[in-house]
Design an enzyme around this catalytic site. Structure first.
Site, PDB file in Angstrom:
ATOM      1  N   GLN A  12      -4.395  -1.646   9.780  1.00  0.00           N
ATOM      2  CA  GLN A  12      -4.365  -2.969   9.143  1.00  0.00           C
ATOM      3  C   GLN A  12      -4.933  -4.029  10.091  1.00  0.00           C
ATOM      4  OE1 GLN A  12      -3.583  -3.408   5.966  1.00  0.00           O
ATOM      5  NE2 GLN A  12      -3.858  -5.613   5.987  1.00  0.00           N
ATOM      6  N   LYS A  20       0.843  -1.205   0.000  1.00  0.00           N
ATOM      7  CA  LYS A  20       0.000   0.000   0.000  1.00  0.00           C
ATOM      8  C   LYS A  20       0.879   1.256   0.000  1.00  0.00           C
ATOM      9  CE  LYS A  20      -3.788  -2.475   2.218  1.00  0.00           C
ATOM     10  NZ  LYS A  20      -4.594  -2.768   3.406  1.00  0.00           N
ATOM     11  N   ASP A  41     -10.810   2.963   4.367  1.00  0.00           N
ATOM     12  CA  ASP A  41     -11.086   1.518   4.268  1.00  0.00           C
ATOM     13  C   ASP A  41     -12.596   1.262   4.224  1.00  0.00           C
ATOM     14  OD1 ASP A  41      -9.112  -0.411   4.008  1.00  0.00           O
ATOM     15  OD2 ASP A  41      -8.537  -0.330   6.117  1.00  0.00           O
TER      16      ASP A  41
HETATM   17  N1  GUN Z   1      -6.882  -6.930   6.278  1.00  0.00           N
HETATM   18  C1  GUN Z   1      -7.258  -7.623   5.187  1.00  0.00           C
HETATM   19  N2  GUN Z   1      -7.769  -6.800   4.249  1.00  0.00           N
HETATM   20  C2  GUN Z   1      -7.715  -5.552   4.766  1.00  0.00           C
HETATM   21  C3  GUN Z   1      -8.088  -4.276   4.260  1.00  0.00           C
HETATM   22  O1  GUN Z   1      -8.600  -4.111   3.143  1.00  0.00           O
HETATM   23  N3  GUN Z   1      -7.860  -3.230   5.107  1.00  0.00           N
HETATM   24  C4  GUN Z   1      -7.312  -3.394   6.335  1.00  0.00           C
HETATM   25  N4  GUN Z   1      -7.143  -2.306   7.089  1.00  0.00           N
HETATM   26  N5  GUN Z   1      -6.963  -4.563   6.830  1.00  0.00           N
HETATM   27  C5  GUN Z   1      -7.147  -5.639   6.038  1.00  0.00           C
END
Ligand code: GUN
Length: 290
Positions: free
Chosen positions: A96, A52, A119
């Site tokens: 995350q 990311k 998110d």
């Molecule tokens: N863990 C798995 N997929 C995601 C996501 O799209 N965002 C976040 N913050 N954690 C994740």
């Protein structure tokens, strides 16, 4: 069979975003800035967060990675989130998941300021999504919609089966697939671990979105000829022939299912890169306050 190439499509989206960033800067605006909080040292989570951050660089965003140790208390994490909520420099941020077991995930998500919730996990974002109001749509479902859109896949009146009911993917995905819009207007069935006679549902599906978290779960005898198959799963399996020592597999038995379907996403290179492109797109929207 046509491969839904998430890597190529996400690169396309990233260059569109990069052009928008150039325009913002030319017009004297502020460079978009995404922050990510990573708690603990889970290898897969670290890989995702690094991807990311790298994607931010590629499109000309600023990024900030906040790494907190595994033993971080819930209060300390909440404090970090509150600082990001108040920091005008940060347009949007993510925490995350999964978090260490001693931290209450629900409380953490509820602390995120909804205007920075890129998110789309906050109850306010999810509620707006369910009501069809503009909001941040969580990155994986949004990335899947974009893939369907860019490949002009027909959805209206189709039977769509979503395998999995998680807050991150299955649940928002099911809502989006029946929304009065394109892509959408499907008749949606959500199947999960307690569904009886699963095959009866999947065999009737024109579109199957698999987010069940089980390696190569969807087999060729579970789908009808010509189905569209979207694979959200990602699993590491040991593979001595790879430099990394592992290969990636999805929730779909790709080798056999791909022979029977009309469109399918590969793993890797399908949904994963689209998720990152969607996160960037949400961050751009946060920067432009749209
Ligand atoms: N863990 C798995 N997929 C995601 C996501 O799209 N965002 C976040 N913050 N954690 C994740």
């Amino acid at each position: 069979m046509i491969l839904l190439d998430g890597k190529k499509t996400s690169n396309h989206i990233k260059s569109e975003i990069a052009s928008e960033v150039d325009k913002i800067i030319e017009d004297g605006g502020k460079r978009p800035h995404l922050a990510a909080i990573l708690v603990g040292s889970d290898g897969a989570s670290r890989t995702y967060v690094n991807a990311k951050v790298k994607a931010c660089e590629k499109v000309g965003f600023h990024s900030t990675l906040i790494e907190l140790p595994e033993k971080t208390s819930e209060e300390e994490l909440i404090k970090s989130i509150e600082e990001l909520n108040e920091n005008d420099n940060i347009d949007g941020f993510i925490v995350q998941l999964p978090l260490p077991r001693h931290i209450n995930e629900k409380r953490v998500i509820e602390t995120i300021e909804p205007t920075k919730d890129v998110d789309g996990f906050h109850p306010s974002s999810v509620g707006k999504l369910a009501l069809g109001l503009p909001t941040f749509i969580s990155a994986t479902p949004n990335g899947i919609l974009e893939l369907l859109r860019r490949y002009n896949i027909e959805t209206e009146g189709k039977n769509c089966v979503v395998l999995g009911r998680s807050n991150i993917v299955g649940s928002p995905m099911s809502i989006l697939m029946y929304q009065k819009a394109y892509p959408g207007n499907c008749t949606v069935t959500v199947c999960h671990s307690r569904t009886k006679n699963l095959k009866e549902f999947t065999l009737n599906a024109d579109i199957i979105i698999v987010a069940i978290g089980k390696k190569e779960f969807l087999k060729e005898d579970m789908i009808k000829e010509g189905a569209v198959v979207i694979d959200v799963g990602i699993h590491r399996v040991p593979d001595a022939s790879k430099k990394s020592g592992f290969a990636l597999k999805g929730d779909v038995d790709f080798e056999n299912v791909s022979k029977k379907c009309s469109y399918i996403t590969p793993v890797p290179g399908g949904v994963g890169p689209m998720t990152i492109a969607s996160l960037l797109s949400n961050t751009l929207k946060a920067n432009l306050r749209i």
